[in-house]
Design an enzyme around this catalytic site. Structure first.
Site, PDB file in Angstrom:
ATOM      1  N   ASN A  49      66.326 -16.330  21.143  1.00  0.00           N
ATOM      2  CA  ASN A  49      67.030 -17.555  21.532  1.00  0.00           C
ATOM      3  C   ASN A  49      67.524 -17.465  22.972  1.00  0.00           C
ATOM      4  O   ASN A  49      67.903 -16.398  23.467  1.00  0.00           O
ATOM      5  CB  ASN A  49      68.155 -17.926  20.553  1.00  0.00           C
ATOM      6  CG  ASN A  49      69.107 -16.791  20.209  1.00  0.00           C
ATOM      7  OD1 ASN A  49      68.793 -15.616  20.362  1.00  0.00           O
ATOM      8  ND2 ASN A  49      70.284 -17.148  19.737  1.00  0.00           N
ATOM      9  N   GLU A  51      70.098 -19.588  25.466  1.00  0.00           N
ATOM     10  CA  GLU A  51      71.131 -20.626  25.504  1.00  0.00           C
ATOM     11  C   GLU A  51      71.316 -21.176  26.918  1.00  0.00           C
ATOM     12  O   GLU A  51      70.705 -20.691  27.876  1.00  0.00           O
ATOM     13  CB  GLU A  51      72.437 -20.046  24.948  1.00  0.00           C
ATOM     14  CG  GLU A  51      72.253 -19.618  23.490  1.00  0.00           C
ATOM     15  CD  GLU A  51      73.513 -19.121  22.819  1.00  0.00           C
ATOM     16  OE1 GLU A  51      74.494 -18.792  23.521  1.00  0.00           O
ATOM     17  OE2 GLU A  51      73.504 -19.063  21.573  1.00  0.00           O
ATOM     18  N   CYS A  60      65.989 -22.119  20.186  1.00  0.00           N
ATOM     19  CA  CYS A  60      66.050 -21.080  19.147  1.00  0.00           C
ATOM     20  C   CYS A  60      64.892 -20.091  19.313  1.00  0.00           C
ATOM     21  O   CYS A  60      63.865 -20.391  19.933  1.00  0.00           O
ATOM     22  CB  CYS A  60      65.944 -21.700  17.767  1.00  0.00           C
ATOM     23  SG  CYS A  60      67.348 -22.696  17.282  1.00  0.00           S
ATOM     24  N   GLU A  62      62.713 -19.091  17.155  1.00  0.00           N
ATOM     25  CA  GLU A  62      61.454 -19.535  16.538  1.00  0.00           C
ATOM     26  C   GLU A  62      60.680 -20.458  17.464  1.00  0.00           C
ATOM     27  O   GLU A  62      59.452 -20.405  17.536  1.00  0.00           O
ATOM     28  CB  GLU A  62      61.737 -20.277  15.222  1.00  0.00           C
ATOM     29  CG  GLU A  62      62.407 -19.439  14.159  1.00  0.00           C
ATOM     30  CD  GLU A  62      63.936 -19.476  14.231  1.00  0.00           C
ATOM     31  OE1 GLU A  62      64.489 -19.557  15.354  1.00  0.00           O
ATOM     32  OE2 GLU A  62      64.565 -19.414  13.169  1.00  0.00           O
ATOM     33  N   CYS A 105      63.683 -26.035  13.807  1.00  0.00           N
ATOM     34  CA  CYS A 105      62.630 -25.003  13.884  1.00  0.00           C
ATOM     35  C   CYS A 105      61.688 -25.087  12.682  1.00  0.00           C
ATOM     36  O   CYS A 105      60.488 -24.833  12.822  1.00  0.00           O
ATOM     37  CB  CYS A 105      63.250 -23.620  13.986  1.00  0.00           C
ATOM     38  SG  CYS A 105      63.980 -23.334  15.610  1.00  0.00           S
TER      39      CYS A 105
END
Ligand code: THU
Length: 147
Positions: A49, A51, A60, A62, A105
């Site tokens: 991930n 941010e 994220c 995924e 996701c």
């Protein structure tokens, strides 16, 4: 993207997800997550991930892995061939177990045919779920008349 010599086990996929979680950029949540995707072509693609100070721009693990998979797929093959199809998505959060993919996701993984999700159970063991159990009554490319 790493071409595995043999199909990695669920435990190996979780370990790859755990390894890449160390690269997570998480100054706001301090919640590192890693994902490892096994493609139908037998490659493994990982992501963590990432941010942002504008919180909603967070990506994220995924989805980082999924976009890497697309970028690295063979441009000569139709639809990237088997390299753009996901068999298994393994997800590890360093501070919580199990950590399931969020709703967004799940939808993105479904776009690329994800068949199984593997998470780390509270006791550290690998737990495998059929994707239809993770995202029942799904909406996806098959529902659009784009063929
Ligand atoms: N996160 C993921 O990367 N994957 C998940 O499946 C759940 C949530 C991230 C997003 C955010 O950076 C942090 O975890 C806390 O929500």
């Amino acid at each position: 993207m790493v071409q595995a010599a043999r199909t990695p086990s669920d435990e190996e996929l979780l370990q790859l997800a755990r390894d890449v979680a160390a690269n997570a950029y998480v100054p706001y949540s301090r919640f590192p997550v890693g994902a490892a995707l096994l493609t139908r072509g037998g490659e493994v693609v990982t992501g963590c991930n990432v941010e942002n100070a504008s919180f909603g721009l967070t990506i994220c693990a995924e989805r980082t892995a999924t976009t890497r998979m697309c970028a690295q797929a063979d441009p000569q093959a139709p639809d990237g061939g088997t390299r753009r199809r996901i068999v298994t998505a393994a997800v590890v959060a360093l501070k919580a177990a199990p950590c399931f993919p969020c709703g967004a996701c799940r939808q993105v993984l479904h776009e690329f045919g994800c068949q199984f999700v593997v998470v780390e159970d509270a006791d550290g063991s690998a737990k495998r779920y059929p994707f239809a159990q993770i995202l029942p009554h799904s909406f996806g490319p098959e529902d659009l008349d784009v063929r």
